[in-house]
Motif scaffolding. Structure first.
Motif, mmCIF file in Angstrom:
data_model
loop_
_atom_site.group_PDB
_atom_site.id
_atom_site.type_symbol
_atom_site.label_atom_id
_atom_site.label_comp_id
_atom_site.label_asym_id
_atom_site.label_seq_id
_atom_site.Cartn_x
_atom_site.Cartn_y
_atom_site.Cartn_z
ATOM 1 N N ASP A 22 0.829 -1.208 0.000
ATOM 2 C CA ASP A 22 0.000 0.000 0.000
ATOM 3 C C ASP A 22 0.864 1.259 0.000
ATOM 4 O O ASP A 22 0.585 2.210 -0.716
ATOM 5 C CB ASP A 22 -0.943 0.008 1.204
ATOM 6 C CG ASP A 22 -2.020 -1.050 1.115
ATOM 7 O OD1 ASP A 22 -2.212 -1.633 0.012
ATOM 8 O OD2 ASP A 22 -2.680 -1.308 2.142
ATOM 9 N N ARG A 23 1.923 1.269 0.821
ATOM 10 C CA ARG A 23 2.813 2.429 0.876
ATOM 11 C C ARG A 23 3.501 2.645 -0.469
ATOM 12 O O ARG A 23 3.649 3.771 -0.927
ATOM 13 C CB ARG A 23 3.865 2.261 1.977
ATOM 14 C CG ARG A 23 3.299 2.236 3.369
ATOM 15 C CD ARG A 23 2.653 3.527 3.763
ATOM 16 N NE ARG A 23 3.640 4.582 3.791
ATOM 17 C CZ ARG A 23 3.367 5.879 3.839
ATOM 18 N NH1 ARG A 23 2.123 6.274 3.882
ATOM 19 N NH2 ARG A 23 4.306 6.764 3.848
ATOM 20 N N TYR A 24 3.924 1.554 -1.122
ATOM 21 C CA TYR A 24 4.575 1.657 -2.427
ATOM 22 C C TYR A 24 3.614 2.228 -3.466
ATOM 23 O O TYR A 24 3.991 3.091 -4.255
ATOM 24 C CB TYR A 24 5.095 0.291 -2.876
ATOM 25 C CG TYR A 24 5.575 0.281 -4.305
ATOM 26 C CD1 TYR A 24 6.775 0.882 -4.654
ATOM 27 C CD2 TYR A 24 4.815 -0.308 -5.310
ATOM 28 C CE1 TYR A 24 7.210 0.893 -5.959
ATOM 29 C CE2 TYR A 24 5.242 -0.300 -6.618
ATOM 30 C CZ TYR A 24 6.442 0.301 -6.943
ATOM 31 O OH TYR A 24 6.854 0.321 -8.245
ATOM 32 N N LEU A 25 2.374 1.753 -3.456
ATOM 33 C CA LEU A 25 1.404 2.239 -4.439
ATOM 34 C C LEU A 25 1.104 3.718 -4.227
ATOM 35 O O LEU A 25 0.958 4.464 -5.203
ATOM 36 C CB LEU A 25 0.124 1.396 -4.375
ATOM 37 C CG LEU A 25 0.298 -0.065 -4.804
ATOM 38 C CD1 LEU A 25 -0.997 -0.842 -4.567
ATOM 39 C CD2 LEU A 25 0.747 -0.175 -6.245
ATOM 40 N N ILE A 26 1.026 4.155 -2.980
ATOM 41 C CA ILE A 26 0.819 5.578 -2.697
ATOM 42 C C ILE A 26 2.026 6.377 -3.189
ATOM 43 O O ILE A 26 1.880 7.420 -3.832
ATOM 44 C CB ILE A 26 0.594 5.797 -1.190
ATOM 45 C CG1 ILE A 26 -0.757 5.216 -0.779
ATOM 46 C CG2 ILE A 26 0.672 7.282 -0.839
ATOM 47 C CD1 ILE A 26 -0.975 5.134 0.721
ATOM 48 N N TYR A 27 3.225 5.879 -2.898
ATOM 49 C CA TYR A 27 4.454 6.540 -3.345
ATOM 50 C C TYR A 27 4.488 6.657 -4.861
ATOM 51 O O TYR A 27 4.804 7.705 -5.409
ATOM 52 C CB TYR A 27 5.667 5.758 -2.841
ATOM 53 C CG TYR A 27 6.976 6.218 -3.426
ATOM 54 C CD1 TYR A 27 7.604 7.358 -2.954
ATOM 55 C CD2 TYR A 27 7.579 5.505 -4.457
ATOM 56 C CE1 TYR A 27 8.799 7.786 -3.485
ATOM 57 C CE2 TYR A 27 8.772 5.923 -4.996
ATOM 58 C CZ TYR A 27 9.379 7.062 -4.516
ATOM 59 O OH TYR A 27 10.559 7.480 -5.060
ATOM 60 N N THR A 33 5.699 8.455 -12.855
ATOM 61 C CA THR A 33 6.497 7.447 -13.554
ATOM 62 C C THR A 33 7.636 8.068 -14.355
ATOM 63 O O THR A 33 8.162 7.449 -15.259
ATOM 64 C CB THR A 33 5.596 6.634 -14.504
ATOM 65 O OG1 THR A 33 4.971 7.538 -15.411
ATOM 66 C CG2 THR A 33 4.546 5.858 -13.734
ATOM 67 N N GLY A 34 8.021 9.307 -14.009
ATOM 68 C CA GLY A 34 9.098 9.975 -14.742
ATOM 69 C C GLY A 34 10.449 9.348 -14.466
ATOM 70 O O GLY A 34 10.614 8.478 -13.632
ATOM 71 N N THR A 35 11.440 9.834 -15.176
ATOM 72 C CA THR A 35 12.804 9.362 -14.999
ATOM 73 C C THR A 35 13.325 9.828 -13.647
ATOM 74 O O THR A 35 13.084 10.964 -13.244
ATOM 75 C CB THR A 35 13.704 9.929 -16.112
ATOM 76 O OG1 THR A 35 13.164 9.542 -17.362
ATOM 77 C CG2 THR A 35 15.116 9.408 -15.995
ATOM 78 N N ALA A 36 14.059 8.971 -12.984
ATOM 79 C CA ALA A 36 14.634 9.347 -11.694
ATOM 80 C C ALA A 36 15.634 10.461 -11.901
ATOM 81 O O ALA A 36 16.381 10.488 -12.863
ATOM 82 C CB ALA A 36 15.302 8.148 -11.048
#
Length: 45
Positions: A22-27, A33-36
């Motif tokens: 859940d935390r990952y999906l919120i993050y 989804t841009g480039t880091a």
């Protein structure tokens, strides 16, 4: 599936723990989804 029935998410929430998924999906929603990179600086590939 048996473990999910025996220990549902609300059991762990009651203990004060959070779901990593859940935390990952919120993050992922908040960051996008841009480039880091840092600000407008992007790594050169």
């Amino acid at each position: 599936s048996h473990m999910n029935q025996a220990f549902p998410k609300k059991y762990f929430r009651h203990l004060g723990l959070e779901s990593l998924l859940d935390r990952y999906l919120i993050y992922k929603k908040t960051v996008g989804t841009g480039t880091a990179g840092y600000g407008t600086v992007r790594p050169v590939v």
